[in-house]
Design an enzyme around this catalytic site. Structure first.
Site, PDB file in Angstrom:
ATOM      1  N   HIS A  24       2.434   8.985   0.840  1.00  0.00           N
ATOM      2  CA  HIS A  24       1.311   8.864  -0.084  1.00  0.00           C
ATOM      3  C   HIS A  24       1.640   9.705  -1.318  1.00  0.00           C
ATOM      4  O   HIS A  24       2.215  10.793  -1.196  1.00  0.00           O
ATOM      5  CB  HIS A  24       0.022   9.364   0.560  1.00  0.00           C
ATOM      6  N   HIS A  47       5.439   6.902   6.683  1.00  0.00           N
ATOM      7  CA  HIS A  47       5.151   6.383   5.353  1.00  0.00           C
ATOM      8  C   HIS A  47       4.722   7.528   4.445  1.00  0.00           C
ATOM      9  O   HIS A  47       4.496   8.649   4.909  1.00  0.00           O
ATOM     10  CB  HIS A  47       4.058   5.309   5.417  1.00  0.00           C
ATOM     11  N   HIS A  70       0.819  -1.218   0.000  1.00  0.00           N
ATOM     12  CA  HIS A  70       0.000   0.000   0.000  1.00  0.00           C
ATOM     13  C   HIS A  70       0.851   1.267   0.000  1.00  0.00           C
ATOM     14  O   HIS A  70       0.439   2.306  -0.490  1.00  0.00           O
ATOM     15  CB  HIS A  70      -0.925   0.025   1.220  1.00  0.00           C
ATOM     16  N   HIS A  82       3.618  10.987   6.412  1.00  0.00           N
ATOM     17  CA  HIS A  82       2.982  10.833   7.718  1.00  0.00           C
ATOM     18  C   HIS A  82       3.963  10.192   8.689  1.00  0.00           C
ATOM     19  O   HIS A  82       4.583   9.167   8.371  1.00  0.00           O
ATOM     20  CB  HIS A  82       1.742   9.939   7.613  1.00  0.00           C
ATOM     21  N   THR A 128      -6.039   6.949   7.804  1.00  0.00           N
ATOM     22  CA  THR A 128      -6.548   7.164   6.446  1.00  0.00           C
ATOM     23  C   THR A 128      -6.607   5.868   5.647  1.00  0.00           C
ATOM     24  O   THR A 128      -6.892   5.886   4.455  1.00  0.00           O
ATOM     25  CB  THR A 128      -5.686   8.191   5.688  1.00  0.00           C
ATOM     26  N   THR A 129      -6.334   4.752   6.298  1.00  0.00           N
ATOM     27  CA  THR A 129      -6.454   3.435   5.675  1.00  0.00           C
ATOM     28  C   THR A 129      -7.217   2.520   6.632  1.00  0.00           C
ATOM     29  O   THR A 129      -7.268   2.785   7.837  1.00  0.00           O
ATOM     30  CB  THR A 129      -5.078   2.814   5.379  1.00  0.00           C
TER      31      THR A 129
END
Length: 340
Positions: free
Chosen positions: A117, A115, A90, A142, A224-225
């Site tokens: 995005h 991580h 992801h 993040h 957010t996941t």
């Protein structure tokens, strides 16, 4: 066993093997059958009223003078032990040592991981999760922490309303290479496929953050996941971090969401969730609108050019006035001399 008993046993075995998998066993994605539009069907909290990310409408934020600068603890003192970098299918994750933490919040928070995005279309095509006044950045970092003052570990904290604190850093592109981000990007080729891990040299995590840690947006939201637990105190920095276009391109094109043994390779792109409704939540700011006006590079250039043009124009006008005065003085002298 009679035929009725055998029939009942077969029915029970059928339901045992065809029962819906537990939520933690479901493989979610950003698009497709278990894409983000379907998350709430499998992970109920994803349909909650305090979800993240959100759009920060700056005219609707509220200044809170009690919000002090967040304080990274131990971020720059990374030691000699290497970090673990891995592709979880992801995103790309960097595990952080537990002696890194975060101050400036009501409780002490311990670092867990960070991580990224990103999108798929290069600069100015979106990729960040949070937006400001409806505008996306090119990517977002993040840094995740858990409340170690109230809870023994991440698992216990992540389901509690005050359990997590996440720093959000909006990333934009420019011409200059950000050497700090190369500490991550230079090793992506070693984890191209899902589930691959590699040890990388430890580095100064604070070098990834904006220089100004005192100006930020604060609100209560969620992961957010999936499972989208509504347990996050969000800090979204006002200042953005810049990387080069080449660095963004590497981030967008080098990783796969598929495993190495899978025949169909799927690029890991557009791994950002769309913004969620605020639902009467308030986004607070640590700075007042009157005390800070953000200018883009284009606005700064326009202001500088305007000031320079104004100065040149003023100089021309003054020169014209001086020459005109001299002309009339000379004309007056000649007129007086003529009558004498």
């Amino acid at each position: 066993m009679d035929s009725v008993g055998l029939f009942i046993l077969l029915i029970l075995m059928f339901f045992q093997f065809t029962a819906a998998p537990a939520a933690e066993e479901i493989t979610w994605t950003y698009t497709g059958l278990v894409g983000q539009s379907e998350w709430s069907a499998y992970f109920p909290e994803c349909g909650g009223t305090s979800q993240s990310p959100v759009d920060v409408a700056t005219t609707q934020t509220k200044y809170d003078p009690g919000l002090t600068a967040v304080t990274p603890l131990g971020y720059s003192q990374h030691g000699n032990k290497p970090f673990t970098l891995y592709n979880n299918g992801h995103t790309v994750v960097i595990e952080l040592p537990e002696w890194m933490g975060l101050g400036g919040l009501p409780w002490l928070f311990t670092a867990v991981q960070m991580h990224l995005h990103w999108g798929s279309g290069g600069p100015s095509h979106g990729g960040s999760e949070h937006t400001v006044n409806g505008l996306s950045a090119d990517a977002e970092l993040h840094v995740v922490h858990y409340n170690s003052e109230l809870y023994p570990n991440l698992s216990a904290a992540m389901t509690q309303r005050d359990g997590l604190a996440v720093l959000g850093i909006l990333i934009v592109t420019g011409e200059e290479t950000n050497q700090a981000f190369n500490s991550i990007l230079n090793y992506l080729s070693r984890i191209r496929h899902a589930d691959q891990k590699v040890f990388i040299p430890a580095f100064d995590v604070q070098s990834l953050l904006p220089k100004d840690l005192g100006r930020y947006y604060r609100y209560n939201g969620s992961l957010t996941t999936p499972p989208c637990y509504q347990s996050v105190i969000w800090t979204l920095f006002h200042e953005r971090v810049q990387i080069s276009k080449a660095q963004l391109l590497k981030l967008e094109t080098i990783l796969y969401s598929s495993k190495a043994e899978e025949a169909d390779r799927m690029l890991l792109q557009d791994n950002y969730r769309t913004t969620q409704p605020l639902n009467h939540r308030v986004v607070f700011t640590s700075f007042s609108a009157e005390s800070w006006k953000e200018f883009s590079s284009g606005e700064v250039t326009a202001i500088v050019i305007g000031v320079m043009c104004g100065c040149v124009g003023l100089a021309v006008v003054i020169r014209f006035i001086v020459k005109t005065i001299r002309f009339f003085k000379l004309l007056h002298r000649e007129t007086v001399a003529l009558y004498l």
